[in-house]
Motif scaffolding. Sequence first.
Motif, PDB file in Angstrom:
ATOM      1  N   LYS A  67      20.913  -7.590   6.680  1.00 12.99           N
ATOM      2  CA  LYS A  67      19.987  -8.190   5.868  1.00 12.99           C
ATOM      3  C   LYS A  67      18.523  -7.762   5.958  1.00 12.99           C
ATOM      4  O   LYS A  67      18.094  -7.077   7.135  1.00 12.99           O
ATOM      5  N   ILE A  68      17.857  -7.901   4.895  1.00 11.45           N
ATOM      6  CA  ILE A  68      16.147  -7.885   5.021  1.00 11.45           C
ATOM      7  C   ILE A  68      15.770  -8.867   6.112  1.00 11.45           C
ATOM      8  O   ILE A  68      15.774  -9.868   5.556  1.00 11.45           O
ATOM      9  N   LEU A  69      14.926  -8.531   7.271  1.00 12.45           N
ATOM     10  CA  LEU A  69      14.401  -9.387   8.073  1.00 12.45           C
ATOM     11  C   LEU A  69      13.067  -9.387   8.002  1.00 12.45           C
ATOM     12  O   LEU A  69      12.436  -8.278   7.777  1.00 12.45           O
ATOM     13  N   GLU A  70      12.347 -10.714   7.984  1.00 10.11           N
ATOM     14  CA  GLU A  70      11.003 -10.622   8.158  1.00 10.11           C
ATOM     15  C   GLU A  70      10.529 -11.556   9.196  1.00 10.11           C
ATOM     16  O   GLU A  70      11.165 -12.893   9.262  1.00 10.11           O
ATOM     17  N   LEU A  84      17.573  -9.086  16.562  1.00 11.06           N
ATOM     18  CA  LEU A  84      18.039  -7.946  15.480  1.00 11.06           C
ATOM     19  C   LEU A  84      19.507  -8.077  15.012  1.00 11.06           C
ATOM     20  O   LEU A  84      20.494  -7.895  15.815  1.00 11.06           O
ATOM     21  N   ASN A  85      19.801  -8.725  13.974  1.00 10.96           N
ATOM     22  CA  ASN A  85      21.237  -8.968  13.566  1.00 10.96           C
ATOM     23  C   ASN A  85      21.894  -7.733  12.973  1.00 10.96           C
ATOM     24  O   ASN A  85      22.384  -7.847  11.853  1.00 10.96           O
ATOM     25  N   TYR A  86      21.797  -6.597  13.535  1.00 13.69           N
ATOM     26  CA  TYR A  86      22.281  -5.331  12.986  1.00 13.69           C
ATOM     27  C   TYR A  86      23.309  -4.897  14.024  1.00 13.69           C
ATOM     28  O   TYR A  86      23.133  -4.963  15.269  1.00 13.69           O
ATOM     29  N   PRO A  87      24.332  -4.124  13.415  1.00 13.89           N
ATOM     30  CA  PRO A  87      25.437  -3.608  14.350  1.00 13.89           C
ATOM     31  C   PRO A  87      25.048  -2.294  15.041  1.00 13.89           C
ATOM     32  O   PRO A  87      24.121  -1.693  14.607  1.00 13.89           O
TER      33      PRO A  87
END
Length: 425
Positions: A67-70, A84-87
């Motif tokens: 997702k786009i995070l801010e 950081l919710n990234y794989p």
Amino acid sequence: MKPYSVATLLLLELPLLSLGFTWKFNQTPSQCGQLTISIDGQGKPPYSVLILPSGSTPFPNGTEVRKILEAKSSGNSAEITFQLNYPANSQFVAAVSDSSGFGSGGTSAAAQVTESNDSSCFDPTQPVSPVWVFNLNPPSQIVQCQDTRIWWDPSKVQGEVSFLGVIPGGQSFQIPRGALTTVASQGLGFTWKPNLRSGTILHIVASDDRGTGSGGSTRPTVGDNIQNDNSCLNNSSPSSTAGNPAGGSYPTDSQGNGVHGGGNSDGGSHTNVGAIVGGVIGGVFGLIALVLVLLFFRKRSRGRRSNEKPVDLLNADEGDESHRSELPQYYEPEPFLIPDPTVVGSDRSSDGRPLSGNYSERPSSRSGTPDVTSTSTGTRKVPPRQFKAVNVIQHDDAGPSEQKPPGVEESETIELPPAYTNIRQ
């Protein structure tokens, strides 16, 4: 320009430069890990960071879970901390801002997410999608200095719509929104002329009142137009930053190789002065060397043409004494002198027949003074010729020659064949 104008401009720019700031990742970005960004400099809090997915998803089935995070700082804090919710093995781009404007702290290059034991922050079976979407016309492309229409379905958005432009490793900016118009086959939108150079990678992020990135993002590469139009480009056109991108040191590939940056104090518009000065000096010296080489060959060709004297075989001047005077001594021409005759006459009978007997040489009319002959090189003396007595005998029908009395010195005798005059008679 007045002499004090340059100094005045520099003094006016000092406050602006003092407001710049740099930032960096305090940890290596990892899957589902906590990531802290620390800010140094004279920025205006609060600070914020925008995290955008970059590149393709690492899952083989193509599932997109990023997702786009801010994230924002707390109060006047100079740190931003978020999960950081990234794989792992995926990439992202971070753009940091302060209250002065979007992207004022610069944009990182595409950073690599490293592996970790935590995978609780995403579900590989549940893809994510934006709340609403936007479109481009021409479809899915941005062309340098060519009008592009950005449009969307007005029934899908809430509140004010805005668009951001993010250039990895360069500048981020707010896309100017023009007058909204409705097109029957496209919906509501506006026209934008990208003042971006061809080849620039650009992220376009759409937002409404539900948050930044609620309309998703796209990542086209700016193309070049057929007309080669660059009328919209200037020094303030957004572009990639020369030198190291913002964000400090972080991995940019799966092997852990990193980009060493350190940010830039002017909000992402850093100029590598040394590289520019070196390039200018090198160009000037190269131009001077090229001019010198051209002058050398030009002078050399002129010298060759001046040494080559054409030879006109048809119009040669045979009487030109200047060429003769250049000949070597042994090749100088000499006049040909006709020798004086040895016998000046002969005695014949009344009927024309030659008389036999001795004929002595008559005295020469030439004096004993040596001959003086004029030549091309000057006047030279010729010694007098010495003549020898010659007897001429004319045979009468092959008769015997006359005998000399004893004691008389025998002279040179020339015998002529008989005249055969008796036969003709």
